[in-house]
Scaffold this motif. Sequence first.
Motif, PDB file in Angstrom:
ATOM      1  N   SER A  74      25.573  34.989  36.944  1.00  0.00           N
ATOM      2  CA  SER A  74      26.234  36.113  36.355  1.00  0.00           C
ATOM      3  C   SER A  74      27.288  37.112  37.237  1.00  0.00           C
ATOM      4  O   SER A  74      27.816  37.840  36.732  1.00  0.00           O
ATOM      5  CB  SER A  74      25.417  37.162  35.668  1.00  0.00           C
ATOM      6  OG  SER A  74      24.740  37.927  36.832  1.00  0.00           O
ATOM      7  N   ILE A  78      29.887  39.644  35.344  1.00  0.00           N
ATOM      8  CA  ILE A  78      30.061  41.043  35.768  1.00  0.00           C
ATOM      9  C   ILE A  78      31.158  41.438  36.375  1.00  0.00           C
ATOM     10  O   ILE A  78      31.608  42.474  35.829  1.00  0.00           O
ATOM     11  CB  ILE A  78      28.813  41.186  36.750  1.00  0.00           C
ATOM     12  CG1 ILE A  78      27.407  41.215  36.356  1.00  0.00           C
ATOM     13  CG2 ILE A  78      28.969  42.588  37.543  1.00  0.00           C
ATOM     14  CD1 ILE A  78      26.303  41.126  37.255  1.00  0.00           C
ATOM     15  N   LEU A  81      33.796  41.519  33.170  1.00  0.00           N
ATOM     16  CA  LEU A  81      33.509  42.632  32.110  1.00  0.00           C
ATOM     17  C   LEU A  81      33.652  44.109  32.906  1.00  0.00           C
ATOM     18  O   LEU A  81      34.123  44.979  32.190  1.00  0.00           O
ATOM     19  CB  LEU A  81      32.116  42.435  31.693  1.00  0.00           C
ATOM     20  CG  LEU A  81      31.536  43.517  30.612  1.00  0.00           C
ATOM     21  CD1 LEU A  81      32.402  43.601  29.633  1.00  0.00           C
ATOM     22  CD2 LEU A  81      30.244  43.234  30.133  1.00  0.00           C
ATOM     23  N   LEU A 115      25.806  47.050  34.759  1.00  0.00           N
ATOM     24  CA  LEU A 115      25.668  45.599  34.428  1.00  0.00           C
ATOM     25  C   LEU A 115      24.709  45.019  35.378  1.00  0.00           C
ATOM     26  O   LEU A 115      23.803  44.026  35.056  1.00  0.00           O
ATOM     27  CB  LEU A 115      26.927  45.118  34.506  1.00  0.00           C
ATOM     28  CG  LEU A 115      27.984  45.664  33.360  1.00  0.00           C
ATOM     29  CD1 LEU A 115      29.155  44.843  33.591  1.00  0.00           C
ATOM     30  CD2 LEU A 115      27.418  45.201  32.009  1.00  0.00           C
ATOM     31  N   SER A 119      21.015  43.306  34.275  1.00  0.00           N
ATOM     32  CA  SER A 119      20.674  42.008  34.780  1.00  0.00           C
ATOM     33  C   SER A 119      19.460  41.977  35.433  1.00  0.00           C
ATOM     34  O   SER A 119      18.516  41.194  35.292  1.00  0.00           O
ATOM     35  CB  SER A 119      21.868  41.359  35.779  1.00  0.00           C
ATOM     36  OG  SER A 119      21.499  39.957  35.753  1.00  0.00           O
ATOM     37  N   TYR A 141      27.301  38.706  28.935  1.00  0.00           N
ATOM     38  CA  TYR A 141      28.605  39.287  29.179  1.00  0.00           C
ATOM     39  C   TYR A 141      29.797  38.812  28.864  1.00  0.00           C
ATOM     40  O   TYR A 141      30.998  39.451  28.600  1.00  0.00           O
ATOM     41  CB  TYR A 141      28.234  39.603  30.690  1.00  0.00           C
ATOM     42  CG  TYR A 141      27.278  40.359  31.252  1.00  0.00           C
ATOM     43  CD1 TYR A 141      26.659  41.185  30.266  1.00  0.00           C
ATOM     44  CD2 TYR A 141      26.637  40.421  32.417  1.00  0.00           C
ATOM     45  CE1 TYR A 141      25.536  42.198  30.785  1.00  0.00           C
ATOM     46  CE2 TYR A 141      25.882  41.464  32.872  1.00  0.00           C
ATOM     47  CZ  TYR A 141      25.126  42.371  31.917  1.00  0.00           C
ATOM     48  OH  TYR A 141      24.173  43.061  32.413  1.00  0.00           O
ATOM     49  N   THR A 145      32.756  40.541  26.781  1.00  0.00           N
ATOM     50  CA  THR A 145      34.156  40.567  27.208  1.00  0.00           C
ATOM     51  C   THR A 145      35.175  39.815  26.264  1.00  0.00           C
ATOM     52  O   THR A 145      36.195  40.768  25.976  1.00  0.00           O
ATOM     53  CB  THR A 145      34.218  39.774  28.669  1.00  0.00           C
ATOM     54  OG1 THR A 145      33.405  40.722  29.559  1.00  0.00           O
ATOM     55  CG2 THR A 145      35.774  39.843  29.032  1.00  0.00           C
TER      56      THR A 145
END
Length: 335
Positions: A74, A78, A81, A115, A119, A141, A145
Amino acid sequence: MEGQMKNNLGKRIVGTLAIPVIVAVVLLSLCALGGRSMINTALGFNNFVSYTAIVMITTIALSINLNSGRFDFSLGAIMTLSSVIGAKVSYAALAGGEGSAVLMFAVTVLSGIVLGLISGVIYVFLGIPPIITSLGVTLIYEGITFTITQGRYLMTEVQNDSMRACRNTWIYSALLIVAVLAFIIYVFDRTRFGCNYRALKEGQKVAVDTGIREVPNAIACYTVCGGLMGVVGFLYAVRTTNIDTSALNFGSIGIMFTAFLPMFIGGYISRFSNEKLGFFLAALCMSMLNSTFAVFSNEIKASTQSIINAVLLVLFLIYLSNEYRIKAFFRPIRK
């Protein structure tokens, strides 16, 4: 005794600087043979320092969880976003006026922290393998976005005088390199949290049996990684003057692959020095390679650059897997 200490110090210095010096010599020689300079403009040097910061921080963020057996897909989501949130908030507040870059940086990093925390909490409380959790978080995410931006590039929000001032100087990127290095070295090498992190990394069951709390440590790791990717998101927005928000279906994962080779190089350098310093030197190597690609952009296409990076990664992994055999082969026979 004193001579042995000097020999050990000399070995550590040589081991630390060997790869960066070899890379610099090879790439500078290639540029010279082509009649070109690796860095010949002020903007080129700014991009060199900026890319060094991006690679170093991404590598640190990837290594924090990966070294503990948690593969986090991720990171790219991250990064994107958090930078979108930072750009939207700063533009809504200042409309691109003075101080927009400072506000965007603060909001982007804060968003990355939140974020990353989310997570980490999802991973801990779901109790499923981190690789599966991170894939789910990545999709969520990326979807958020895309919904916020309708998949359009953000340009107006990041193309202003304040952001342009950051792009036109290398100083801010250099300051971020120093600040991140100092923060990470202090947190992971000088605090109780860092001691617990290393204990969990080396032997999770033994560490937990001795009273170390794994859950808060894991959540803190995800939170730190999120903040670091917020910094990377800001640097990317400054560097490219836009934010690409079109990634869906794991399209944001690509940022991770820029960190694999420097992570292994930094790990090798850490045998002789601090691991975080190794990541910085590895990022310097990758930035030199990126600058060389830019110089030969007409001859070396983007696809070829990707192939070269992949080949270098494979070759380095082959070396690491066969290091003792290679050293034994070149070691002179002792009588």
